[in-house]
Design an enzyme around this catalytic site. Sequence first.
Site: not given
Length: 290
Positions: A11, A13, A105, A211, A261
């Site tokens: 999959s 994202e 978040d 990140f 994913h």
Amino acid sequence: MTGLSDDVSISFELFPPKTDTGVARLRESVAQLSAADPNYFSVTYGAGGTTRDRTARMVDMVSNQTGRPVAHHLTCVGASRAEIDRQAEALWAKGLRRIVALRGDLPDGETVPADGYRDAAELVGALRSVGDFDVSVAAYPEVHPEASSAEGDLDHLKRKLDNGAARAITQYTFDTDTILRFIDRARAAGIEAPIVPGIMPVANFASLRRFSEGCGASIPDWMFQMFDGLDEAPDTRAMVATCAAAEQCRRLMEAGLTEFHFYTLNQPKVSLAVCRALGLTPDIPAETAA
């Protein structure tokens, strides 16, 4: 690796772009990624629901463009229970059946509203009371930064799954042994639901470092050595990133995991190359000379 395509499920994202140009690029990326025959796409949801409308539009766009299922990310932050319930009812009414349920978040100094769902476990229960959604939740092989302990983090994951989530998708973790140990601990704790490794192909190593510092994901020393000096060499960086992600998937597959994913960051090149290495044969678009 050959002959693996029948065993692998993937999959992809995506995140909602801020500009019309970004949307056009995403449409092209989705067309390319569709060639890898993903099980579904997912579209992220900004902190505090800041991308709510854009997320909904991108879910519709990807669904209409591909005809494939698209999972709508949904968070607890920035909305009351009643608001989230209404949103879930609207998603169900329009035929959307997949959701990635997250707490989200919290902005600095803020907490979940008193009239809101306190965490993702409560959110999962609420979604399942609205309809028979296929709900995915997050798992943290390196432990969530706010968890009291690794055991407490696993207990919370179990609550999410017990409340009706179908699977857990892990935060990206580059140390494959950490993922495998986490899955072993989850199974020992009585968690039987599928745990899907999240794979992060490296698009830009400098951005990845920034990140990762914010989300608690560690970067092994060998990755610093592997990507050193490649910030201005995108073609070589893409080849190195493909090798790193494909090797991680290979090791995970040897351990019996066959569902992945991909956090694509809306960039299809490396994800498609990894899919090739996994035995899938997506059409790779011709590249123009620089």
